[in-house]
Design an enzyme around this catalytic site. Structure first.
Site, PDB file in Angstrom:
ATOM      1  N   HIS A 123       0.906  -1.101   0.168  1.00 18.52           N
ATOM      2  CA  HIS A 123      -0.115   0.082   0.031  1.00 18.52           C
ATOM      3  C   HIS A 123       0.809   1.331  -0.102  1.00 18.52           C
ATOM      4  O   HIS A 123       0.525   2.264   0.194  1.00 18.52           O
ATOM      5  CB  HIS A 123      -0.926  -0.083   1.025  1.00 18.52           C
ATOM      6  CG  HIS A 123      -2.121  -1.225   1.146  1.00 18.52           C
ATOM      7  ND1 HIS A 123      -2.501  -1.532   2.113  1.00 18.52           N
ATOM      8  CD2 HIS A 123      -2.458  -1.965   0.062  1.00 18.52           C
ATOM      9  CE1 HIS A 123      -3.660  -2.503   1.811  1.00 18.52           C
ATOM     10  NE2 HIS A 123      -3.369  -2.744   0.582  1.00 18.52           N
ATOM     11  N   CYS A 134       3.694  14.648 -12.885  1.00 15.13           N
ATOM     12  CA  CYS A 134       4.589  13.839 -13.710  1.00 15.13           C
ATOM     13  C   CYS A 134       4.780  12.437 -13.511  1.00 15.13           C
ATOM     14  O   CYS A 134       5.561  11.707 -13.811  1.00 15.13           O
ATOM     15  CB  CYS A 134       6.018  14.638 -13.874  1.00 15.13           C
ATOM     16  SG  CYS A 134       6.847  14.524 -12.388  1.00 15.13           S
TER      17      CYS A 134
HETATM   18  C1  BV8 Z   1      -8.771  -2.158  -4.911  1.00 15.11           C
HETATM   19  C2  BV8 Z   1      -3.088   2.810   2.848  1.00 15.11           C
HETATM   20  C3  BV8 Z   1      -9.477  -2.388  -7.126  1.00 15.11           C
HETATM   21  C4  BV8 Z   1      -3.793   3.895   3.220  1.00 15.11           C
HETATM   22  C5  BV8 Z   1      -4.712   1.253   2.786  1.00 15.11           C
HETATM   23  C6  BV8 Z   1     -15.941   0.100  -2.754  1.00 15.11           C
HETATM   24  C7  BV8 Z   1     -15.096   0.891  -3.831  1.00 15.11           C
HETATM   25  C8  BV8 Z   1     -14.026   0.834  -4.177  1.00 15.11           C
HETATM   26  C9  BV8 Z   1     -13.295  -0.223  -3.512  1.00 15.11           C
HETATM   27  C10 BV8 Z   1     -14.002  -1.258  -2.579  1.00 15.11           C
HETATM   28  C11 BV8 Z   1     -15.426  -1.070  -2.172  1.00 15.11           C
HETATM   29  N1  BV8 Z   1     -15.690  -2.033  -1.522  1.00 15.11           N
HETATM   30  C12 BV8 Z   1     -14.562  -2.695  -1.175  1.00 15.11           C
HETATM   31  C13 BV8 Z   1     -13.358  -2.470  -1.932  1.00 15.11           C
HETATM   32  C14 BV8 Z   1     -12.163  -2.769  -1.942  1.00 15.11           C
HETATM   33  C15 BV8 Z   1     -11.485  -1.920  -1.021  1.00 15.11           C
HETATM   34  C16 BV8 Z   1     -11.561  -2.587   0.441  1.00 15.11           C
HETATM   35  O1  BV8 Z   1     -11.065  -3.738   0.635  1.00 15.11           O
HETATM   36  N2  BV8 Z   1     -12.269  -1.955   1.372  1.00 15.11           N
HETATM   37  C17 BV8 Z   1     -12.598  -2.589   2.561  1.00 15.11           C
HETATM   38  C18 BV8 Z   1     -12.698  -1.351   3.626  1.00 15.11           C
HETATM   39  C19 BV8 Z   1     -13.695  -3.410   2.703  1.00 15.11           C
HETATM   40  N3  BV8 Z   1      -9.993  -2.019  -1.413  1.00 15.11           N
HETATM   41  C20 BV8 Z   1      -9.462  -1.013  -2.062  1.00 15.11           C
HETATM   42  O2  BV8 Z   1     -10.011  -0.208  -2.412  1.00 15.11           O
HETATM   43  C21 BV8 Z   1      -8.158  -1.248  -2.796  1.00 15.11           C
HETATM   44  N4  BV8 Z   1      -8.223  -1.236  -3.946  1.00 15.11           N
HETATM   45  O3  BV8 Z   1      -9.830  -2.714  -4.675  1.00 15.11           O
HETATM   46  O4  BV8 Z   1      -8.558  -1.646  -6.427  1.00 15.11           O
HETATM   47  C22 BV8 Z   1     -10.649  -1.500  -7.188  1.00 15.11           C
HETATM   48  C23 BV8 Z   1     -10.758   0.077  -7.927  1.00 15.11           C
HETATM   49  C24 BV8 Z   1     -11.920   0.540  -7.836  1.00 15.11           C
HETATM   50  C25 BV8 Z   1     -13.100   0.027  -7.400  1.00 15.11           C
HETATM   51  C26 BV8 Z   1     -13.283  -1.323  -6.926  1.00 15.11           C
HETATM   52  C27 BV8 Z   1     -11.891  -2.241  -6.888  1.00 15.11           C
HETATM   53  C28 BV8 Z   1      -7.194  -0.630  -1.809  1.00 15.11           C
HETATM   54  C29 BV8 Z   1      -6.872  -0.918  -0.629  1.00 15.11           C
HETATM   55  C30 BV8 Z   1      -5.804  -0.242  -0.031  1.00 15.11           C
HETATM   56  C31 BV8 Z   1      -6.451   0.722   0.826  1.00 15.11           C
HETATM   57  N5  BV8 Z   1      -5.015   1.696   1.700  1.00 15.11           N
HETATM   58  N6  BV8 Z   1      -3.765   1.699   3.418  1.00 15.11           N
HETATM   59  C32 BV8 Z   1      -3.313   4.349   4.483  1.00 15.11           C
HETATM   60  O5  BV8 Z   1      -2.752   3.774   5.096  1.00 15.11           O
HETATM   61  O6  BV8 Z   1      -3.767   5.677   4.941  1.00 15.11           O
HETATM   62  S1  BV8 Z   1      -5.535   0.151   3.879  1.00 15.11           S
HETATM   63  C33 BV8 Z   1      -5.196   0.214   5.353  1.00 15.11           C
HETATM   64  O7  BV8 Z   1      -6.220  -0.427   5.964  1.00 15.11           O
HETATM   65  C34 BV8 Z   1      -4.054  -0.700   5.599  1.00 15.11           C
HETATM   66  O8  BV8 Z   1      -2.928  -0.742   4.839  1.00 15.11           O
HETATM   67  C35 BV8 Z   1      -4.569  -2.152   5.624  1.00 15.11           C
HETATM   68  O9  BV8 Z   1      -4.681  -2.758   4.436  1.00 15.11           O
HETATM   69  C36 BV8 Z   1      -6.038  -1.811   6.280  1.00 15.11           C
HETATM   70  C37 BV8 Z   1      -6.179  -2.009   7.658  1.00 15.11           C
HETATM   71  O10 BV8 Z   1      -6.070  -3.270   7.989  1.00 15.11           O
HETATM   72  P1  BV8 Z   1      -5.082  -3.860   9.182  1.00 15.11           P
HETATM   73  O11 BV8 Z   1      -3.807  -3.681   8.455  1.00 15.11           O
HETATM   74  O12 BV8 Z   1      -5.558  -5.461   9.194  1.00 15.11           O
HETATM   75  O13 BV8 Z   1      -5.463  -3.092  10.410  1.00 15.11           O
HETATM   76  P2  BV8 Z   1      -6.639  -3.392  11.358  1.00 15.11           P
HETATM   77  O14 BV8 Z   1      -6.679  -2.259  12.342  1.00 15.11           O
HETATM   78  O15 BV8 Z   1      -7.903  -3.380  10.419  1.00 15.11           O
HETATM   79  O16 BV8 Z   1      -6.248  -4.728  12.098  1.00 15.11           O
HETATM   80  C38 BV8 Z   1      -5.376  -4.788  13.101  1.00 15.11           C
HETATM   81  C39 BV8 Z   1      -5.175  -6.153  13.420  1.00 15.11           C
HETATM   82  O17 BV8 Z   1      -4.254  -6.287  14.535  1.00 15.11           O
HETATM   83  C40 BV8 Z   1      -6.440  -6.446  14.176  1.00 15.11           C
HETATM   84  O18 BV8 Z   1      -7.058  -7.850  13.661  1.00 15.11           O
HETATM   85  C41 BV8 Z   1      -5.874  -6.665  15.656  1.00 15.11           C
HETATM   86  O19 BV8 Z   1      -6.478  -7.650  16.513  1.00 15.11           O
HETATM   87  C42 BV8 Z   1      -4.377  -7.007  15.449  1.00 15.11           C
HETATM   88  N7  BV8 Z   1      -3.680  -6.624  16.505  1.00 15.11           N
HETATM   89  C43 BV8 Z   1      -3.685  -5.153  17.088  1.00 15.11           C
HETATM   90  N8  BV8 Z   1      -2.537  -5.210  18.014  1.00 15.11           N
HETATM   91  C44 BV8 Z   1      -1.982  -6.504  18.033  1.00 15.11           C
HETATM   92  C45 BV8 Z   1      -2.650  -7.236  16.939  1.00 15.11           C
HETATM   93  N9  BV8 Z   1      -2.113  -8.716  16.706  1.00 15.11           N
HETATM   94  C46 BV8 Z   1      -0.917  -8.910  17.202  1.00 15.11           C
HETATM   95  N10 BV8 Z   1      -0.368  -8.252  18.202  1.00 15.11           N
HETATM   96  C47 BV8 Z   1      -0.767  -7.101  18.327  1.00 15.11           C
HETATM   97  N11 BV8 Z   1      -0.114  -6.168  19.433  1.00 15.11           N
HETATM   98 ZN    ZN Z   2       6.499  16.502 -11.284  1.00 11.63          ZN
END
Ligand code: BV8
Ligand code: ZN
Length: 267
Positions: A123, A134
């Site tokens: 990501h 550009c």
């Molecule tokens: C795509 C950068 C093709 C940004 C990120 C409607 C319209 C458009 C798209 C969609 C749609 N519906 C669904 C989608 C697809 C969408 C998606 O998946 N949405 C989700 C909300 C359902 N995906 C996309 O849009 C992707 N692109 O599909 O392109 C497309 C194009 C157009 C139209 C359709 C499809 C792009 C996704 C990338 C987004 N960017 N990051 C930024 O950081 O600001 S995502 C971001 O959130 C992270 O990078 C990561 O991927 C995600 C968060 O998830 P986690 O990392 O798992 O974090 P989270 O807090 O959820 O969980 C933490 C876990 O750790 C928990 O389980 C917890 O229990 C555990 N934990 C906590 N502490 C500990 C621990 N475990 C162990 N030890 C600990 N101490």
């Molecule tokens: Zn430029």
């Protein structure tokens, strides 16, 4: 050590091509809020709104404030024992002629600061910019990235920012002058084709997989570990709780990953 962990470590010891997938949970114990946790970015600041091309087009200053806040935070925290365990594991196995690949959803750069070499940032990165004119992508570790963002704090609920667009970072390449954006994959944006292909290759060829600190909600990142499990390959999940994908995996080690991952990789 419990018998389940021992049996996983026996399997890991015979692995020659290990895939390690990580999410924001691996950085939680370093002090980086996860997306869904109590202090999570999403719940409080609607990152699902701010992390979009629409928000950037509508209010680039607000989005830059959100990202500068996270750049500042990430630059101030340290990698934790789980990041270090992965880096040491990679060094050890590489010296034995084996392969370890880290594929992270995180943009905080902590794996690299812990010494991990073979890593794909699915990501993007808080410490890279891309030009909206550009497309030039550059590494940028300056904090603040520009004077106007020196006091960036998490934007309050009201979607305003006083920073004029001309004071935001602009492209220095040649005489482009285009507005820069974080080199981050936003919701609704496609992931880098080359990174996806390299990740798919790891999914198809790894012989053991660890998935650490991810809720497995965001696609396409969430589909890799289940795809490995469908090949009949051992997948071990390390998380504080069960996730949407837990049922697909052979192992689930519950607890903070600084404890569970450190134990699992000490082979
Ligand atoms: C795509 C950068 C093709 C940004 C990120 C409607 C319209 C458009 C798209 C969609 C749609 N519906 C669904 C989608 C697809 C969408 C998606 O998946 N949405 C989700 C909300 C359902 N995906 C996309 O849009 C992707 N692109 O599909 O392109 C497309 C194009 C157009 C139209 C359709 C499809 C792009 C996704 C990338 C987004 N960017 N990051 C930024 O950081 O600001 S995502 C971001 O959130 C992270 O990078 C990561 O991927 C995600 C968060 O998830 P986690 O990392 O798992 O974090 P989270 O807090 O959820 O969980 C933490 C876990 O750790 C928990 O389980 C917890 O229990 C555990 N934990 C906590 N502490 C500990 C621990 N475990 C162990 N030890 C600990 N101490
Ligand atoms: Zn430029």
């Amino acid at each position: 050590m419990n018998t389940v962990m021992k049996s996983f470590k026996d399997t890991l010891s015979s692995g020659k091509n290990i895939l390690i997938l990580t999410g924001s949970g691996i950085s939680a114990e370093s002090g980086v809020p996860t997306f869904r946790g109590a202090g999570g970015f999403w719940r409080t600041y609607q990152a699902t709104y701010l992390a979009t091309p629409q928000a950037f087009k509508a209010n680039p200053s607000l989005v830059w404030e959100f990202y500068e806040y996270r750049r500042d935070l990430a630059s101030k925290v340290q990698p934790n024992k789980a990041h270090e365990a992965i880096s040491n594991f990679e060094k050890k196995l590489t010296s034995q002629g084996k392969k370890v690949t880290v594929v992270t959803q995180n943009v905080d750069g902590l794996h690299q600061r812990a010494g991990t070499k073979n890593i794909y940032e699915l990501h993007g990165s808080l410490f890279k910019t891309q030009c909206t004119k550009c497309d030039n992508v550059e590494v940028n570790h300056n904090v603040p990235i520009c004077p106007a963002l020196a006091r960036a704090s998490l934007p309050e609920q009201d979607d305003t920012s006083e920073i004029p667009v001309e004071d935001l970072p602009h492209c220095q390449k040649n005489s482009c002058g285009g507005l820069l954006r974080p080199h981050i994959v936003w919701f609704g944006e496609n992931l880098d084709e080359d990174l996806l292909n390299k990740t798919e290759e790891c999914v198809e060829n790894c012989d053991v997989c660890l998935i650490i600190g991810t809720s497995s909600i965001v696609y396409p990142a969430a589909m890799f570990a289940p795809r490995v499990a469908e090949r009949g390959i051992t997948v071990a999940e390390f998380n504080l709780e069960e996730t949407a994908a837990t049922k697909s995996f052979q192992y689930h080690f519950q607890g903070p990953c600084t404890v569970t991952v450190t134990e699992a990789l000490d082979i």
